[in-house]
Motif scaffolding. Structure first.
Motif, PDB file in Angstrom:
ATOM      1  N   TRP A  29       0.839  -1.195   0.000  1.00 12.35           N
ATOM      2  CA  TRP A  29       0.000   0.000   0.000  1.00 12.35           C
ATOM      3  C   TRP A  29       0.877   1.249   0.000  1.00 12.35           C
ATOM      4  O   TRP A  29       1.878   1.328   0.727  1.00 12.35           O
ATOM      5  N   VAL A  59      -0.939   8.879   0.866  1.00  9.99           N
ATOM      6  CA  VAL A  59      -0.623  10.045   1.689  1.00  9.99           C
ATOM      7  C   VAL A  59      -1.597  10.103   2.867  1.00  9.99           C
ATOM      8  O   VAL A  59      -2.802   9.898   2.681  1.00  9.99           O
ATOM      9  N   ILE A  60      -1.078  10.341   4.052  1.00  9.53           N
ATOM     10  CA  ILE A  60      -1.944  10.652   5.195  1.00  9.53           C
ATOM     11  C   ILE A  60      -1.877  12.164   5.403  1.00  9.53           C
ATOM     12  O   ILE A  60      -0.838  12.687   5.823  1.00  9.53           O
ATOM     13  N   PRO A  61      -2.956  12.885   5.087  1.00 10.70           N
ATOM     14  CA  PRO A  61      -2.931  14.344   5.315  1.00 10.70           C
ATOM     15  C   PRO A  61      -2.825  14.656   6.813  1.00 10.70           C
ATOM     16  O   PRO A  61      -3.442  13.978   7.640  1.00 10.70           O
ATOM     17  N   ILE A  62      -2.039  15.655   7.126  1.00 11.01           N
ATOM     18  CA  ILE A  62      -1.843  16.088   8.517  1.00 11.01           C
ATOM     19  C   ILE A  62      -2.283  17.545   8.610  1.00 11.01           C
ATOM     20  O   ILE A  62      -2.011  18.341   7.714  1.00 11.01           O
ATOM     21  N   LYS A  63      -2.944  17.844   9.688  1.00 10.91           N
ATOM     22  CA  LYS A  63      -3.473  19.193   9.855  1.00 10.91           C
ATOM     23  C   LYS A  63      -3.338  19.628  11.304  1.00 10.91           C
ATOM     24  O   LYS A  63      -3.481  18.805  12.201  1.00 10.91           O
ATOM     25  N   ILE A 123       5.866   6.635  11.190  1.00  9.16           N
ATOM     26  CA  ILE A 123       4.658   5.823  11.350  1.00  9.16           C
ATOM     27  C   ILE A 123       5.073   4.399  11.730  1.00  9.16           C
ATOM     28  O   ILE A 123       5.775   3.721  10.972  1.00  9.16           O
ATOM     29  N   VAL A 182      -3.562  16.596  13.809  1.00  9.05           N
ATOM     30  CA  VAL A 182      -4.386  15.412  13.551  1.00  9.05           C
ATOM     31  C   VAL A 182      -4.109  14.846  12.157  1.00  9.05           C
ATOM     32  O   VAL A 182      -3.656  15.541  11.251  1.00  9.05           O
ATOM     33  N   ALA A 183      -4.400  13.559  12.038  1.00  7.80           N
ATOM     34  CA  ALA A 183      -4.291  12.874  10.745  1.00  7.80           C
ATOM     35  C   ALA A 183      -5.681  12.775  10.145  1.00  7.80           C
ATOM     36  O   ALA A 183      -6.657  12.526  10.854  1.00  7.80           O
ATOM     37  N   GLU A 184      -5.761  12.976   8.840  1.00  7.31           N
ATOM     38  CA  GLU A 184      -7.044  12.805   8.158  1.00  7.31           C
ATOM     39  C   GLU A 184      -7.049  11.466   7.419  1.00  7.31           C
ATOM     40  O   GLU A 184      -6.078  10.721   7.448  1.00  7.31           O
ATOM     41  N   LYS A 185      -8.143  11.206   6.771  1.00  2.00           N
ATOM     42  CA  LYS A 185      -8.341   9.938   6.065  1.00  2.00           C
ATOM     43  C   LYS A 185      -7.227   9.715   5.029  1.00  2.00           C
ATOM     44  O   LYS A 185      -6.942  10.594   4.228  1.00  2.00           O
ATOM     45  N   PRO A 186      -6.569   8.545   5.060  1.00  2.00           N
ATOM     46  CA  PRO A 186      -5.490   8.302   4.091  1.00  2.00           C
ATOM     47  C   PRO A 186      -5.992   8.313   2.652  1.00  2.00           C
ATOM     48  O   PRO A 186      -7.098   7.850   2.367  1.00  2.00           O
ATOM     49  N   VAL A 218      -5.789  -0.497   2.602  1.00  2.00           N
ATOM     50  CA  VAL A 218      -5.057   0.318   3.584  1.00  2.00           C
ATOM     51  C   VAL A 218      -4.641  -0.609   4.736  1.00  2.00           C
ATOM     52  O   VAL A 218      -5.486  -1.271   5.341  1.00  2.00           O
ATOM     53  N   VAL A 239      -1.441   1.761   9.086  1.00  2.00           N
ATOM     54  CA  VAL A 239      -1.923   3.085   8.659  1.00  2.00           C
ATOM     55  C   VAL A 239      -3.242   3.409   9.355  1.00  2.00           C
ATOM     56  O   VAL A 239      -3.438   4.526   9.860  1.00  2.00           O
ATOM     57  N   TYR A 294      -2.484   4.348  12.899  1.00  2.00           N
ATOM     58  CA  TYR A 294      -1.922   5.696  13.001  1.00  2.00           C
ATOM     59  C   TYR A 294      -3.022   6.752  12.919  1.00  2.00           C
ATOM     60  O   TYR A 294      -3.069   7.687  13.732  1.00  2.00           O
ATOM     61  N   VAL A 295      -3.903   6.592  11.942  1.00  2.00           N
ATOM     62  CA  VAL A 295      -4.956   7.597  11.738  1.00  2.00           C
ATOM     63  C   VAL A 295      -5.887   7.633  12.951  1.00  2.00           C
ATOM     64  O   VAL A 295      -6.280   8.704  13.427  1.00  2.00           O
ATOM     65  N   ASN A 331      -6.315  11.018  15.439  1.00  2.00           N
ATOM     66  CA  ASN A 331      -7.520  11.727  15.069  1.00  2.00           C
ATOM     67  C   ASN A 331      -8.018  12.517  16.268  1.00  2.00           C
ATOM     68  O   ASN A 331      -7.522  12.405  17.360  1.00  2.00           O
ATOM     69  N   LYS A 332      -9.009  13.346  16.012  1.00  2.00           N
ATOM     70  CA  LYS A 332      -9.549  14.172  17.113  1.00  2.00           C
ATOM     71  C   LYS A 332     -10.237  13.291  18.151  1.00  2.00           C
ATOM     72  O   LYS A 332     -10.909  12.353  17.811  1.00  2.00           O
TER      73      LYS A 332
END
Lengths: 220, 220
Positions: free
Chosen positions: A182, A185-189, B133, B191-195, B207, B211, B214-215, B219-220
Motif C-alpha cells: 500500500w 498520503v496521510i494528510p496532517i493538519k 509511522i 491530527v491525521a485525516e483519512k489516508p 489500507v 496506517v 496511526y490515523v 484523530n480528534k
C-alpha cells in the motif's frame, strides 16, 4: 521586490525543483503560522529555539525578556535566521527511500536590531499577538510601562529567503508500482479545539468573536 | 542516567520553573514527533533545517543525500543540536504581556558521526521511517544497494539536553481578573485525516493495519 536574490546562503541545492524565492509565496508561509525556529550561535555552536513572531511587510518581530540569551545574541551579531515549517502530510511510498512528507517551509535571513521607539515597539508587540490570533490585541488591557520596559523587541529585516513546498502524492520507482504494497498520503493538519474559558471570568464575558472565528477557521 | 547534567549550554535560565532535564520525559517529547529542527553553521551563520529523525535509546538518526550541505557540516563539526516542539494550545490572557502558548519542547546536544556499517545503517533508516509511522518499514520493498549507497546516515549521541513544558491555563495579574475581557486556552492538536491511497495500487491492496492505527491514534 518580487523574488529574493539567490546567494550561497539561501540557494536550495537539494530538491531544487521544489524550491522558490517568491516574496509573496514566502509571506504566505510565514503568515500561516506564528512560531518560528530562530537560530543563533552560543559558544561557537548553532542552536535554534522556537519563538512566537509577527510579520509586517518585510519585517519580522520577536520579543522576550530583556535578559533573553538568544535575543541578546541576535542583537549583538546583527543578523538572524528563522525557519518555519508546516507539516501537511505523510507520504508513504512502497520503498523506504521514497518516503517523504508534504510540507511548506521557509528559511529567512536578515539583519537585526532592537526596537526601542515606543510607538513602533507597541506596534511590534501588537503584531506578534495578532499573528497568533487575529484581532486579539484590541480587546486587551493596555500594556503598562513596567511590562513595556521589561520587554525586549527585536526587528528582523528580511534580506533574503528561500522556501520549499512538497504537495503531491507518492513518487515511487516505476518497477515498484506493481508490488502488493500500500502507498498513499496521510494528510496532517493542525486544528483548534473548543476554547476553554478561565473559571474566574466575570459574568457575561462570553467567548469573543475573534476566538470563535479562529476556532472555526482552524477546525477540521 | 536519569537526568542530563546542566552546563552553560543547556541550562534554562528564562522560565526555569518550566524546565527539566529528565531523560525519560525528554525521550517522550522526542517520540511524540518525527521532525526536528537541526541547527548548523554555514559561513559563520547559524541556520536550522527541519529534518525527519528517529530515536533508539540515546541515539538520534538523520539521513539525507550524500551531498546534503547540513549533514556534511554536522559530520565535519562532529556535533549537532536538534530542537523539537509540539504546540498544544494558545494561552489568551487579559493582557498582551501574559499571552503564551502551551507546548512541549526539547533541545538536545550531541556528538555526531556518519554511520557506514551496513547493519547499523539499515537499522537507522528503519528507525527513521518507523518514527514517522510505526511498523511501516517491514511492509516495504527492501532497499537496493544503489539507494543504500546514495544515502548518508548520521548518528547523534545525546550528550545533554533540556526541555520546557507549559501545560496550564492563563496566568494573569490579579488586578486584571475583574476586567470584562475574555481569557482562556484554545487547545491545538495535530491530527491525521483519512489516508489517500495512490490511484495506481494493484487490486486487493487495502489500507494496512499500521496506517489505520496511526490515523485512529492521531484523530480528534
Amino acid at each position: 521586490m518580487r523574488e529574493y536574490s539567490k546567494n550561497t546562503l539561501n540557494k536550495v541545492k537539494r530538491g531544487s525543483n521544489r524550491a522558490f524565492y517568491d516574496v509573496t509565496k514566502i509571506n504566505d508561509i510565514l503568515d500561516a503560522g506564528f512560531v518560528g525556529y530562530v537560530s543563533y550561535s552560543f559558544e561557537g555552536r548553532a542552536i535554534c529555539i522556537p519563538m512566537a513572531y509577527g510579520r509586517i511587510e518585510n519585517k519580522i518581530y520577536l520579543h522576550g525578556s530583556r535578559k533573553n540569551r538568544m535575543l541578546l545574541s541576535l542583537i549583538q551579531s546583527k543578523q538572524a535566521s528563522i525557519t518555519i515549517m508546516h507539516l501537511d502530510g505523510l507520504v508513504l511510498a512502497r520503498s523506504g527511500f521514497h518516503h517523504s512528507v508534504n510540507y511548506r517551509s521557509a528559511t529567512i535571513f536578515g539583519s537585526v536590531k532592537e526596537i526601542d521607539e515606543p510607538i513602533l515597539k507597541e506596534k511590534a508587540l501588537k503584531c506578534v499577538v495578532d499573528q497568533m490570533i487575529a484581532d486579539r490585541w484590541e480587546s486587551l488591557r493596555e500594556m503598562n510601562s513596567k511590562e513595556f520596559n521589561a520587554t525586549l523587541v527585536v526587528e528582523l529585516t528580511i534580506e533574503t529567503a528561500s522556501a520549499k513546498v512538497r504537495a503531491e502524492g507518492v513518487l515511487d520507482e516505476k518497477s515498484d508500482i506493481k508490488l502488493p504494497i500500500w502507498a498513499g498520503v496521510i494528510p496532517i493538519k493542525q486544528v483548534a479545539e473548543k476554547p476553554i474559558s478561565e473559571v474566574d471570568l466575570p459574568e457575561k464575558v462570553d467567548v469573543p468573536e475573534h476566538v470563535l472565528t479562529y476556532v472555526k477557521q482552524n477546525n477540521k
